[in-house]
Design an enzyme around this catalytic site. Sequence first.
Site, PDB file in Angstrom:
ATOM      1  N   CYS A 163       0.798  -1.224   0.000  1.00 45.47           N
ATOM      2  CA  CYS A 163       0.000   0.000   0.000  1.00 45.47           C
ATOM      3  C   CYS A 163       0.830   1.273   0.000  1.00 45.47           C
ATOM      4  O   CYS A 163       0.278   2.376  -0.087  1.00 45.47           O
ATOM      5  CB  CYS A 163      -0.938   0.003   1.202  1.00 45.47           C
ATOM      6  N   HIS A 303      -2.725   8.233   5.930  1.00 34.82           N
ATOM      7  CA  HIS A 303      -2.957   6.897   5.367  1.00 34.82           C
ATOM      8  C   HIS A 303      -4.314   6.389   5.851  1.00 34.82           C
ATOM      9  O   HIS A 303      -5.118   5.936   5.041  1.00 34.82           O
ATOM     10  CB  HIS A 303      -1.827   5.958   5.789  1.00 34.82           C
ATOM     11  N   GLU A 314      -0.571   5.339  13.217  1.00 36.74           N
ATOM     12  CA  GLU A 314      -0.223   6.540  12.464  1.00 36.74           C
ATOM     13  C   GLU A 314      -0.316   7.778  13.351  1.00 36.74           C
ATOM     14  O   GLU A 314       0.529   8.679  13.249  1.00 36.74           O
ATOM     15  CB  GLU A 314      -1.131   6.693  11.246  1.00 36.74           C
ATOM     16  N   LYS A 335      -9.661   8.129   2.476  1.00 30.86           N
ATOM     17  CA  LYS A 335     -10.122   6.752   2.233  1.00 30.86           C
ATOM     18  C   LYS A 335     -11.542   6.544   2.753  1.00 30.86           C
ATOM     19  O   LYS A 335     -12.189   5.563   2.388  1.00 30.86           O
ATOM     20  CB  LYS A 335      -9.174   5.740   2.878  1.00 30.86           C
ATOM     21  N   HIS A 340      -9.773   1.913  -0.062  1.00 34.70           N
ATOM     22  CA  HIS A 340      -8.325   1.716  -0.124  1.00 34.70           C
ATOM     23  C   HIS A 340      -7.932   1.100  -1.471  1.00 34.70           C
ATOM     24  O   HIS A 340      -8.238  -0.057  -1.736  1.00 34.70           O
ATOM     25  CB  HIS A 340      -7.890   0.817   1.026  1.00 34.70           C
ATOM     26  N   PHE A 400       1.822  -3.331   3.976  1.00 34.88           N
ATOM     27  CA  PHE A 400       2.237  -4.630   4.496  1.00 34.88           C
ATOM     28  C   PHE A 400       3.723  -4.844   4.195  1.00 34.88           C
ATOM     29  O   PHE A 400       4.201  -4.502   3.109  1.00 34.88           O
ATOM     30  CB  PHE A 400       1.431  -5.747   3.844  1.00 34.88           C
TER      31      PHE A 400
END
Length: 413
Positions: A163, A303, A314, A335, A340, A400
Amino acid sequence: MTSKKIVVTGIGATTPLGGTSPDSWRALLAGESGIRAIEAEWVERYELPVTFAGQARVPAAEVLERPEAKRLDPSSQFALVAAREAWADAGAPDVDPVRVGVDYSTGIGGLWTLLDAYDTLKEKGPRRVMPMTIPMLMPNAAAAAISMSIPSRAYARTVVSACASGTEALVNAYEHLQAGLADVVIAGGTEAVVHPLPIAAFASMQALSRRNDDPASASRPYDVNRDGFVLSEGAGALVLETEEHALARGARIYAELAGGSVTSDSYHITAPDPEGSAAARAMKAAIEVAGAKPSDVTHINAHATSTPVGDIAEYNAIRRIFGDHTSNIAVSATKAATGHLLGGTGALEAIFTVLALKERTAPPTINLDDQDPEIPLEVVTSPRALGDGPQLALSNSFGFGGHNAVVAFRDYR
């Protein structure tokens, strides 16, 4: 080496909110959601636990000519639509192709092609597998398609970092322009994995929201009732060039790409470091590359995937860098509206950040009904003016594998 000023001269996107960058931005400012139920027979056939996603508002196959679309996986189709829009938006620069580069990304690549080909192999045998299968499924297919369409002969590079891919592609483009490898670069990311296998797999790991009864409110960053992210598809592309080159050809300039950074958590294959130390280092380094200090930052496109652990991690990273200045930063979690886009999300959110600076308006975060007290950010819930003074904004992406990528944009005057 003397640092060059890198600027954004073109943007393009195809998203769950709209088929173009302007349409997506208008829908975002209007507080619309691009998330809806999947109307495909395979949802019922496989008894999927999640029945909604952020599907592209305008299918790429409807934009491209049929012969072209048939030779591209949907991920490359989206990439080509976004890149062509961005190139046209930049004025279709008359540039020697050997001075044009492509830094493009994906998190997964041609998944539809791969899985469809495997089904064909099992059901009809090897002779029925398409000759174009490999060129369509390879992760670099999108960069190659863009390179051949523009054309670009300086280089065509692909980064795959889950991502964080789209944002890392922008960091790479910044560094390649600084190094003089090109005068103009098309950068961004794409993804097309709204498919039963990824939905089943992400759901199995408890990563997806399961609000099947209300898809539009399923993506809810920072809300105490958030229960996972929403899988989406689409692409974003930005045309970047040195300021000297842009001014010489009379280009319109949206904003300055002032810096970027990439770090690694080295913590867990899927979970973020809960302390956010490496993510914080990425933000700090991006600010330093921009020749700025944390107190200069006025806006962050976070994010913020809407996962219980990710949003807090975050916040911890942001707090590490900004301290008490955190309350002065307008934070948008887009998002909530788009879902996403995995490898495409960083490029799309960079575009939203650029437009926020250009129009001096931070976009809203929808679906925030009850903000988590453990995440006391100054979250923008309706379009907010950024003010008349100098603006420095960050766009964060984390993936990830512990991949962290951050880009810093400055308003252009």
